[in-house]
Design a protein around this motif. Structure first.
Motif, PDB file in Angstrom:
ATOM      1  N   UNK A 189       0.839  -1.195   0.000  1.00  0.00           N
ATOM      2  CA  UNK A 189       0.000   0.000   0.000  1.00  0.00           C
ATOM      3  C   UNK A 189       0.877   1.249   0.000  1.00  0.00           C
ATOM      4  N   UNK A 190       0.454   2.280  -0.742  1.00  0.00           N
ATOM      5  CA  UNK A 190       1.180   3.556  -0.754  1.00  0.00           C
ATOM      6  C   UNK A 190       0.190   4.693  -0.524  1.00  0.00           C
ATOM      7  N   UNK A 191       0.712   5.844  -0.094  1.00  0.00           N
ATOM      8  CA  UNK A 191      -0.116   7.034   0.063  1.00  0.00           C
ATOM      9  C   UNK A 191      -0.577   7.542  -1.302  1.00  0.00           C
ATOM     10  N   UNK A 192      -1.618   8.390  -1.282  1.00  0.00           N
ATOM     11  CA  UNK A 192      -2.200   8.870  -2.547  1.00  0.00           C
ATOM     12  C   UNK A 192      -1.178   9.571  -3.427  1.00  0.00           C
ATOM     13  N   UNK A 193      -0.273  10.354  -2.828  1.00  0.00           N
ATOM     14  CA  UNK A 193       0.661  11.135  -3.641  1.00  0.00           C
ATOM     15  C   UNK A 193       1.823  10.305  -4.171  1.00  0.00           C
ATOM     16  N   UNK A 194       1.901   9.014  -3.771  1.00  0.00           N
ATOM     17  CA  UNK A 194       2.991   8.158  -4.235  1.00  0.00           C
ATOM     18  C   UNK A 194       2.533   7.084  -5.210  1.00  0.00           C
ATOM     19  N   UNK A 195       1.252   7.103  -5.570  1.00  0.00           N
ATOM     20  CA  UNK A 195       0.764   6.055  -6.448  1.00  0.00           C
ATOM     21  C   UNK A 195      -0.439   6.476  -7.258  1.00  0.00           C
ATOM     22  N   UNK A 196      -0.907   5.550  -8.086  1.00  0.00           N
ATOM     23  CA  UNK A 196      -2.128   5.763  -8.859  1.00  0.00           C
ATOM     24  C   UNK A 196      -3.140   4.699  -8.460  1.00  0.00           C
ATOM     25  N   UNK A 197      -4.401   5.021  -8.666  1.00  0.00           N
ATOM     26  CA  UNK A 197      -5.481   4.127  -8.267  1.00  0.00           C
ATOM     27  C   UNK A 197      -5.809   3.199  -9.431  1.00  0.00           C
ATOM     28  N   UNK A 198      -5.391   1.941  -9.315  1.00  0.00           N
ATOM     29  CA  UNK A 198      -5.655   0.950 -10.361  1.00  0.00           C
ATOM     30  C   UNK A 198      -6.130  -0.350  -9.714  1.00  0.00           C
ATOM     31  N   UNK A 199      -6.711  -1.214 -10.533  1.00  0.00           N
ATOM     32  CA  UNK A 199      -7.336  -2.427 -10.007  1.00  0.00           C
ATOM     33  C   UNK A 199      -6.307  -3.487  -9.615  1.00  0.00           C
ATOM     34  N   UNK A 200      -6.628  -4.183  -8.547  1.00  0.00           N
ATOM     35  CA  UNK A 200      -5.962  -5.423  -8.158  1.00  0.00           C
ATOM     36  C   UNK A 200      -7.052  -6.345  -7.641  1.00  0.00           C
ATOM     37  N   UNK A 201      -7.256  -7.470  -8.289  1.00  0.00           N
ATOM     38  CA  UNK A 201      -8.359  -8.385  -7.977  1.00  0.00           C
ATOM     39  C   UNK A 201      -9.710  -7.663  -8.054  1.00  0.00           C
ATOM     40  N   UNK A 202      -9.848  -6.767  -9.040  1.00  0.00           N
ATOM     41  CA  UNK A 202     -11.140  -6.137  -9.282  1.00  0.00           C
ATOM     42  C   UNK A 202     -11.462  -4.962  -8.396  1.00  0.00           C
ATOM     43  N   UNK A 203     -10.608  -4.657  -7.426  1.00  0.00           N
ATOM     44  CA  UNK A 203     -10.851  -3.504  -6.552  1.00  0.00           C
ATOM     45  C   UNK A 203      -9.692  -2.528  -6.687  1.00  0.00           C
ATOM     46  N   UNK A 204     -10.013  -1.260  -6.881  1.00  0.00           N
ATOM     47  CA  UNK A 204      -8.962  -0.270  -7.051  1.00  0.00           C
ATOM     48  C   UNK A 204      -8.175  -0.073  -5.758  1.00  0.00           C
ATOM     49  N   UNK A 205      -6.859   0.077  -5.940  1.00  0.00           N
ATOM     50  CA  UNK A 205      -5.973   0.275  -4.805  1.00  0.00           C
ATOM     51  C   UNK A 205      -4.812   1.160  -5.237  1.00  0.00           C
ATOM     52  N   UNK A 206      -4.320   1.973  -4.313  1.00  0.00           N
ATOM     53  CA  UNK A 206      -3.200   2.844  -4.646  1.00  0.00           C
ATOM     54  C   UNK A 206      -1.930   1.999  -4.792  1.00  0.00           C
ATOM     55  N   UNK A 207      -1.334   2.092  -5.967  1.00  0.00           N
ATOM     56  CA  UNK A 207      -0.160   1.290  -6.327  1.00  0.00           C
ATOM     57  C   UNK A 207       0.974   2.221  -6.742  1.00  0.00           C
ATOM     58  N   UNK A 208       2.175   1.910  -6.292  1.00  0.00           N
ATOM     59  CA  UNK A 208       3.317   2.758  -6.622  1.00  0.00           C
ATOM     60  C   UNK A 208       3.442   2.971  -8.126  1.00  0.00           C
ATOM     61  N   UNK A 209       3.640   4.239  -8.496  1.00  0.00           N
ATOM     62  CA  UNK A 209       3.828   4.534  -9.928  1.00  0.00           C
ATOM     63  C   UNK A 209       5.303   4.674 -10.287  1.00  0.00           C
TER      64      UNK A 209
END
Length: 301
Positions: A189-209
């Motif tokens: 998990x990452x903070x909002x300013x360190x990632x983008x919101x994309x799907x993992x197992x069908x649910x969006x999650x903040x992922x490092x960009x």
């Protein structure tokens, strides 16, 4: 605890045969499984998100295996100084290394490998360095300086380079220009300013960009790489690399960062679906939410 004592204990543990040490570590982790209610609950929430059709009994088996395999991995990490090239060739089969080799040697691209807290991720880099060539990877320093120093020595014992997270951007670019590949864990998990919101197992999650931005900026390549533990022979593994993730370095940057990050999550999800008991389920992967969204982990403490 002094550094001298820690090193003495490690030398003693290294002398214990790996199967015996693994049995002790697995037993210890199963004891943790019994009392660690907080992380069992986090893991159960994660499994409901990833596999909503899974029953409680099957989920409990996976969570228990996850704890037990952490014990196995801990024992292997203690034994890393004893794992020479002959040991690795006997216990680790590497598949798809030609994909990485082609990106690095034939196409001369700055090459990154995305991975996660999957299988024995510490052994993954050691194995590749022993039988192919050293690599670099980004880590978060441990809070205890003694443990951090000792763990770093073991991570670098086969010629690998540890890049500390706070120094990562410039250091990664320097190493990529030396034609050495860099491994990056993308599954936390990452903070909002360190990632983008994309799907993992069908649910969006903040992922490092970070890995997508870096590859696009340097016009490089990203490969997935995961170490799968053999379910029938627990000290045997398969290190599997995939072909490069398709990227368009000339596309609008923010949209392409999001698309490439989503593809990285797809590769992570594919590995987890292949061996669901080998991912670290008790990290709060879906923790960061948009303002106003409910916390999926609720009142877990």
């Amino acid at each position: 605890m002094s550094e001298r004592i820690v090193r003495a204990v490690l030398r003693i543990l290294e002398a214990v045969p790996l199967p015996v040490l693994a049995a002790v570590c697995e037993t210890a982790m199963l004891a943790v499984w019994v009392v660690d209610r907080k992380h069992r609950r986090i893991a159960r929430v994660n499994l409901r998100i990833a596999f909503p059709e899974m029953g409680d009994e099957a989920a409990s088996r996976i969570i228990r295996k996850c704890y037990r395999q952490l014990g196995t991995s801990a024992a292997e990490f203690v034994h890393i100084p004893r794992m020479d090239e002959a040991y690795i060739r006997e216990h680790v089969r590497i598949e798809g290394a030609e994909h990485v080799w082609k990106s690095m040697r034939e196409r001369k691209l700055p090459t990154l490998v995305m991975t996660g807290h999957f299988g024995n991720w510490e052994l993954q880099s050691h194995a590749y360095a022993r039988v192919v060539e050293p690599l670099a990877f980004i880590v978060r320093p441990l809070k205890n300086e003694v443990f951090d120093r000792i763990v770093t020595e073991r991570r670098e014992i086969s010629g690998n380079i540890v890049i500390r997270k706070e120094d990562s951007a410039k250091a990664v670019m320097r190493i990529l220009r030396r034609n050495m590949f860099v491994g990056i864990l993308i599954d936390q998990n990452v903070d909002r300013h360190k990632g983008v919101l994309v799907e993992l197992f069908g649910r969006k999650t903040h992922t490092t960009f970070g890995i997508a931005r870096l590859a696009l900026a340097m016009r490089g390549a990203i490969h997935a790489g995961f170490l799968f533990r053999d379910p029938k022979r627990k000290f045997h593994h398969v290190l599997r690399f995939g072909p490069p993730i398709a990227m368009d370095c000339d596309a609008p940057r923010e949209k392409e960062v999001e698309r490439v990050t989503r593809r990285c999550n797809e590769e992570l999800e594919k590995a987890i679906r292949d061996a669901p008991d080998q991912w670290l389920w008790f990290q709060p992967r879906w923790k960061t939410r948009h303002e106003g969204e409910p916390d999926v982990y609720g009142e877990i403490r």
